[in-house]
Write a protein that holds these residues in place. Structure first.
Motif, PDB file in Angstrom:
ATOM      1  N   GLU A  51      39.176  46.191  38.164  1.00  0.00           N
ATOM      2  CA  GLU A  51      39.043  47.611  38.494  1.00  0.00           C
ATOM      3  C   GLU A  51      38.210  48.346  37.446  1.00  0.00           C
ATOM      4  OE1 GLU A  51      41.843  51.494  39.595  1.00  0.00           O
ATOM      5  OE2 GLU A  51      42.740  49.503  39.329  1.00  0.00           O
ATOM      6  N   SER A  52      38.476  48.078  36.180  1.00  0.00           N
ATOM      7  CA  SER A  52      37.684  48.706  35.121  1.00  0.00           C
ATOM      8  C   SER A  52      36.252  48.188  35.131  1.00  0.00           C
ATOM      9  CB  SER A  52      38.321  48.436  33.753  1.00  0.00           C
ATOM     10  OG  SER A  52      39.571  49.082  33.647  1.00  0.00           O
ATOM     11  N   LEU A  53      36.080  46.900  35.422  1.00  0.00           N
ATOM     12  CA  LEU A  53      34.737  46.333  35.479  1.00  0.00           C
ATOM     13  C   LEU A  53      33.916  47.036  36.567  1.00  0.00           C
ATOM     14  CD1 LEU A  53      34.039  42.512  35.203  1.00  0.00           C
ATOM     15  CD2 LEU A  53      32.468  44.094  36.272  1.00  0.00           C
ATOM     16  N   ARG A  54      34.539  47.274  37.727  1.00  0.00           N
ATOM     17  CA  ARG A  54      33.836  47.978  38.815  1.00  0.00           C
ATOM     18  C   ARG A  54      33.510  49.408  38.406  1.00  0.00           C
ATOM     19  NH1 ARG A  54      37.820  45.843  41.687  1.00  0.00           N
ATOM     20  NH2 ARG A  54      38.748  47.851  42.248  1.00  0.00           N
ATOM     21  N   ALA A  55      34.410  50.036  37.675  1.00  0.00           N
ATOM     22  CA  ALA A  55      34.147  51.404  37.232  1.00  0.00           C
ATOM     23  C   ALA A  55      32.940  51.443  36.304  1.00  0.00           C
ATOM     24  CB  ALA A  55      35.383  51.972  36.540  1.00  0.00           C
ATOM     25  N   TYR A  56      32.822  50.486  35.397  1.00  0.00           N
ATOM     26  CA  TYR A  56      31.649  50.429  34.530  1.00  0.00           C
ATOM     27  C   TYR A  56      30.380  50.156  35.342  1.00  0.00           C
ATOM     28  CZ  TYR A  56      34.223  50.573  30.111  1.00  0.00           C
ATOM     29  OH  TYR A  56      34.986  50.983  29.034  1.00  0.00           O
ATOM     30  N   ARG A  81      32.059  42.422  29.589  1.00  0.00           N
ATOM     31  CA  ARG A  81      33.121  42.062  30.534  1.00  0.00           C
ATOM     32  C   ARG A  81      32.624  41.038  31.556  1.00  0.00           C
ATOM     33  NH1 ARG A  81      37.633  46.042  31.182  1.00  0.00           N
ATOM     34  NH2 ARG A  81      37.563  47.397  29.344  1.00  0.00           N
ATOM     35  N   ASP A 102      40.539  42.509  34.346  1.00  0.00           N
ATOM     36  CA  ASP A 102      40.647  43.916  34.769  1.00  0.00           C
ATOM     37  C   ASP A 102      39.433  44.263  35.627  1.00  0.00           C
ATOM     38  OD1 ASP A 102      41.119  46.571  35.109  1.00  0.00           O
ATOM     39  OD2 ASP A 102      41.022  47.121  32.997  1.00  0.00           O
ATOM     40  N   GLU A 119      29.331  47.486  27.467  1.00  0.00           N
ATOM     41  CA  GLU A 119      30.696  47.087  27.818  1.00  0.00           C
ATOM     42  C   GLU A 119      30.704  46.288  29.116  1.00  0.00           C
ATOM     43  OE1 GLU A 119      34.797  46.666  27.405  1.00  0.00           O
ATOM     44  OE2 GLU A 119      33.302  47.400  25.967  1.00  0.00           O
TER      45      GLU A 119
END
Length: 401
Positions: free
Chosen positions: A17-22, A51, A15, A47
């Protein structure tokens, strides 16, 4: 194809996209004096680390792929891999225009977005010199760079400012080479023309131009700017009048020149100027001695924004070359980002010398946009320079393998 397969696996099975958001949250979280906010940041940081660890464990060169997933979208990562396959090297210097490139009056309130500023800091920490290449005055550029990037970074010795589209170069921390006045190298024949134009440009102007325009505070270039909002209809009419007036004034300051000579000379060279200039007779024979002077004087028209007289010998290419010399970048492979005709010269230069890649915002002038599409398809949304910086970041990570 093995590296392409790894990217497919990375973006299909993780994921990203979520990694970039974090990653963005951790990088851009504002300093807040709050225990709750600090706990939230620490939770996001933990988190993010977990990841990234999952990605590292899944790939050879896991650090590279973890950083790719954290910084670049799928599209940006594949664009970076295409660039790496084509050029087989990473970017070792950034050459960046400011207005309507790093920042956009329409979409970023004329501020450089925090995402872009943070990425510039990241490149700096990786040892990549930054050349800010702009038509603005030195003091204006220094001010907002220090405000956005910090005094320590700007004065680190790895940042250079090419100002007034190449008339000067400022590279803090380099002793006698810190400030180079490139216009000092022009001979007296052309310097005298500029001195006279500058002395007369406001005092001799028609009342409407004198009241509706101001002279930008340049060291050398002569730039009339509208007092009305840039891009407005009133600004457009005023700058059209200012361009016609500057051409007449230039004719008066060049020995042997007439207004017809000057209008015909620049209308022939620039279709945008031709669209503004009125009553240009056909088949005007410009005397050789007049043409020899005009060949060294550039007249630039920026619709509803500025009318400018500058030296053709002092352009952004000359300024960038001087900056690279001071920064000791002997074998440049630059990321050039810009939107105007003056930026196009730098883009064409790096293409001719196999010394870099070019990117432009979607609202760039047609010739700049065409160049960006025709070379490497590096076109980004208005106000989103970070899209290309993320691609360059990914290119550099891939080039390290």
């Amino acid at each position: 194809m093995e590296r392409y397969d790894r990217l497919y696996t990375l973006y299909d099975e993780f994921d990203a996209e979520s990694l970039r958001a974090y990653q963005d949250l951790v990088d851009l979280f504002p300093p807040v004096d709050s225990r709750v906010a600090l706990e939230y940041w620490e939770s996001a940081s933990d988190e993010l680390a977990q990841r990234k660890g999952d990605v590292r464990g899944a790939f050879e060169h896991g650090d590279t792929y973890a950083e790719l997933a954290a910084r670049a979208s799928r599209e940006q990562a594949f664009a970076a891999l295409d660039l790496q396959a084509k050029y087989d090297r990473g970017v070792n210097v950034l050459v960046l225009d400011v207005d309507e490139t790093l920042r956009s009056a329409g979409h970023t309130d004329n501020e450089i977005p925090r995402e872009t500023l943070h990425l510039l800091t990241e490149f700096h920490e990786q040892g990549i010199p930054i050349v800010i290449c702009t038509g603005q005055t030195l003091e204006n550029v220094k001010g907002f760079l220090i405000q956005g990037l910090g005094n320590a970074l700007v004065h680190s010795g790895d940042v250079s400012i090419v100002y007034e589209a190449g008339t000067g170069v400022f590279t803090p921390g380099h002793g006698p080479d810190t400030k180079q006045l490139l216009y000092d190298g022009l001979d007296e024949d052309v310097r005298s023309v500029f001195d006279e134009v500058r002395a007369r440009v406001l005092s001799d102007a028609p009342e409407g131009i004198r009241q509706g325009c101001h002279l930008q505070g340049n060291e050398f270039n002569v730039t009339l700017k509208p007092n009305f909002e840039t891009g407005s209809e009133r600004a457009r009419e005023l700058i059209d009048d200012a361009l016609r007036y500057e051409l007449e004034l230039l004719a008066d300051c060049v020995e042997g020149a007439s207004a017809d000579h000057v209008r015909a000379f620049y209308a022939e060279r620039d279709p945008e100027i031709a669209g503004v200039v009125e009553d240009v007779p056909e088949d005007v024979d410009v005397p050789e001695e007049v043409r020899a002077v005009l060949d060294r004087v550039d007249v630039a028209y920026y619709e509803a924004d500025a009318a400018e007289i500058a030296s053709r010998e002092l352009n952004k290419v000359v300024g960038v070359q001087a900056a690279l010399d001071v920064l000791d970048v002997g074998d440049p492979f630059a990321l050039v980002m810009g939107d105007s005709k003056s930026d196009l010269r730098v883009m064409q230069w790096v293409e001719e010398e196999n010394a870099g890649i070019a990117a432009a915002p979607e609202h760039a002038s047609p010739r700049v946009l065409e160049h960006a599409w025709d070379t490497d398809n590096l076109v980004f949304d208005e106000g989103a320079a970070d899209e290309i910086l993320r691609t360059a970041w990914a290119l550099n990570r891939l080039a390290e393998q």
